[in-house]
Design a protein around this motif. Structure first.
Motif, short mmCIF file in Angstrom:
data_model
loop_
_atom_site.label_atom_id
_atom_site.label_comp_id
_atom_site.label_asym_id
_atom_site.label_seq_id
_atom_site.Cartn_x
_atom_site.Cartn_y
_atom_site.Cartn_z
N TRP A 1 0.84 -1.19 0.00
CA TRP A 1 0.00 0.00 0.00
C TRP A 1 0.87 1.24 0.00
CZ3 TRP A 1 -5.01 -0.80 -0.85
CH2 TRP A 1 -5.54 -2.05 -0.53
N ASP A 2 0.43 2.26 -0.71
CA ASP A 2 1.18 3.52 -0.73
C ASP A 2 1.07 4.23 0.61
OD1 ASP A 2 -1.59 4.41 -1.20
OD2 ASP A 2 -0.68 6.35 -1.65
N SER A 3 -0.03 3.98 1.35
CA SER A 3 -0.20 4.59 2.67
C SER A 3 -1.24 3.82 3.47
CB SER A 3 -0.65 6.05 2.53
OG SER A 3 -1.99 6.11 2.06
N ALA A 4 -1.21 4.03 4.77
CA ALA A 4 -2.21 3.42 5.65
C ALA A 4 -3.60 4.00 5.35
CB ALA A 4 -1.84 3.66 7.11
N THR A 5 -3.65 5.24 4.90
CA THR A 5 -4.93 5.88 4.56
C THR A 5 -5.59 5.16 3.39
OG1 THR A 5 -4.16 8.01 5.37
CG2 THR A 5 -6.02 8.03 3.86
N THR A 6 -4.81 4.84 2.36
CA THR A 6 -5.38 4.13 1.20
C THR A 6 -5.92 2.78 1.63
OG1 THR A 6 -3.84 5.23 -0.30
CG2 THR A 6 -4.88 3.21 -1.10
N ARG A 7 -5.16 2.06 2.46
CA ARG A 7 -5.63 0.75 2.91
C ARG A 7 -6.91 0.90 3.73
NH1 ARG A 7 -6.34 -3.14 6.44
NH2 ARG A 7 -5.80 -5.29 5.89
N ALA A 8 -6.97 1.89 4.61
CA ALA A 8 -8.16 2.10 5.43
C ALA A 8 -9.38 2.43 4.58
CB ALA A 8 -7.91 3.20 6.45
N LEU A 9 -9.22 3.29 3.58
CA LEU A 9 -10.33 3.61 2.68
C LEU A 9 -10.78 2.37 1.91
CD1 LEU A 9 -9.14 7.07 1.32
CD2 LEU A 9 -11.19 6.66 2.69
N ALA A 10 -9.82 1.60 1.40
CA ALA A 10 -10.16 0.38 0.67
C ALA A 10 -10.84 -0.63 1.60
CB ALA A 10 -8.91 -0.23 0.04
N ALA A 11 -10.34 -0.74 2.83
CA ALA A 11 -10.94 -1.67 3.78
C ALA A 11 -12.40 -1.31 4.06
CB ALA A 11 -10.14 -1.69 5.08
N ASN A 12 -12.68 -0.03 4.25
CA ASN A 12 -14.05 0.40 4.55
C ASN A 12 -14.99 0.25 3.36
OD1 ASN A 12 -13.64 1.07 7.21
ND2 ASN A 12 -13.09 3.18 6.75
N TRP B 1 -24.57 1.14 -4.47
CA TRP B 1 -25.50 1.92 -3.63
C TRP B 1 -26.19 1.06 -2.59
CZ3 TRP B 1 -30.61 0.69 -3.35
CH2 TRP B 1 -31.12 -0.13 -4.35
N PHE B 2 -26.57 -0.18 -2.95
CA PHE B 2 -27.30 -1.04 -2.02
C PHE B 2 -26.40 -1.49 -0.87
CE2 PHE B 2 -26.00 -3.61 -5.67
CZ PHE B 2 -25.25 -4.61 -5.07
N TYR B 3 -25.10 -1.54 -1.10
CA TYR B 3 -24.16 -1.89 -0.03
C TYR B 3 -24.03 -0.72 0.95
CZ TYR B 3 -19.88 -3.24 2.36
OH TYR B 3 -18.95 -3.54 3.33
N THR B 4 -23.94 0.49 0.41
CA THR B 4 -23.76 1.65 1.28
C THR B 4 -25.01 1.98 2.10
OG1 THR B 4 -24.29 3.20 -0.51
CG2 THR B 4 -21.96 2.65 -0.18
N LEU B 5 -26.16 1.46 1.69
CA LEU B 5 -27.37 1.67 2.50
C LEU B 5 -27.21 1.06 3.89
CD1 LEU B 5 -30.33 0.97 0.03
CD2 LEU B 5 -29.66 3.16 1.02
N LEU B 6 -26.61 -0.12 3.95
CA LEU B 6 -26.43 -0.81 5.23
C LEU B 6 -25.06 -0.57 5.85
CD1 LEU B 6 -28.13 -4.23 4.39
CD2 LEU B 6 -29.03 -2.38 5.83
N HIS B 7 -24.15 -0.02 5.07
CA HIS B 7 -22.77 0.20 5.54
C HIS B 7 -22.39 1.65 5.24
CE1 HIS B 7 -23.26 -4.02 4.27
NE2 HIS B 7 -22.67 -4.27 5.42
N SER B 8 -22.86 2.55 6.06
CA SER B 8 -22.67 3.97 5.80
C SER B 8 -21.19 4.35 5.74
CB SER B 8 -23.41 4.82 6.83
OG SER B 8 -22.94 4.51 8.13
N SER B 9 -20.33 3.65 6.45
CA SER B 9 -18.90 3.99 6.43
C SER B 9 -18.27 3.68 5.08
CB SER B 9 -18.15 3.25 7.54
OG SER B 9 -18.16 1.86 7.30
N ALA B 10 -18.94 2.87 4.27
CA ALA B 10 -18.42 2.52 2.94
C ALA B 10 -18.73 3.60 1.91
CB ALA B 10 -18.99 1.19 2.47
N GLY B 11 -19.69 4.46 2.22
CA GLY B 11 -20.02 5.55 1.30
C GLY B 11 -18.89 6.57 1.29
N LEU B 12 -18.40 6.86 0.11
CA LEU B 12 -17.27 7.77 -0.01
C LEU B 12 -17.72 9.16 -0.44
CD1 LEU B 12 -14.97 5.32 -2.03
CD2 LEU B 12 -14.84 5.82 0.42
#
Length: 147
Positions: free
Chosen positions: A35-46, A110-121
């Protein structure tokens, strides 16, 4: 109306016996990209890991048919196309595919982010994820070929 209600409840109970959608396997993580940074990994993880890694969080509703069937299909399809946890294996995706999906809003769905608000970017997070993934792919490209 009573018979329709009873029939619906019985049908719902019967479909719970279908075994598909309950394996909930999380194979071991074989290799992640550098990973180029921990931030990129965290965003991808969420936003991505539940379907595109072996680190899926199987929530309670993933045990209830027919939702369990849809989740199993999405996770299996996501992992087979692109898997951050099996970076040492061929991936069926390019950085252009990934960034286009994020830019267009088709990923995460969109249907994933309905139940997982932290995944919405938001716009800044999308931009940071795209920039970070481009740097990650440049530094640690996946193997080509079908996943």
């Amino acid at each position: 109306m009573l018979w329709v209600g009873v029939g619906t409840v019985v049908l719902f109970g019967v479909i719970q016996a279908v075994p598909y959608g309950r394996s909930h396997s999380n194979p071991p993580v074989l290799a992640e990209p550098r990973w180029d940074s921990a931030t990129t990994r965290a965003l991808a993880a969420n936003a991505c890991f539940d379907c595109h890694s072996n680190l899926t969080k199987w929530r309670w509703y993933s045990n209830i048919a027919p939702v369990s069937w849809l989740i199993e299909r999405d996770v299996s399809g996501g992992r087979s196309q692109f898997n951050f946890s099996e970076w040492n294996k061929p991936q069926d995706v390019s950085i252009g595919d990934v960034t286009d999906s994020i830019r267009s809003g088709s990923m995460p769905p969109w249907f994933y982010t309905l139940l997982h608000s932290s995944a919405g970017l938001n716009a800044a997070e999308k931009s940071a994820l795209i920039h970070g993934l481009e740097a990650t792919f440049a530094n640690s490209p996946p193997k080509g070929g079908g996943g």
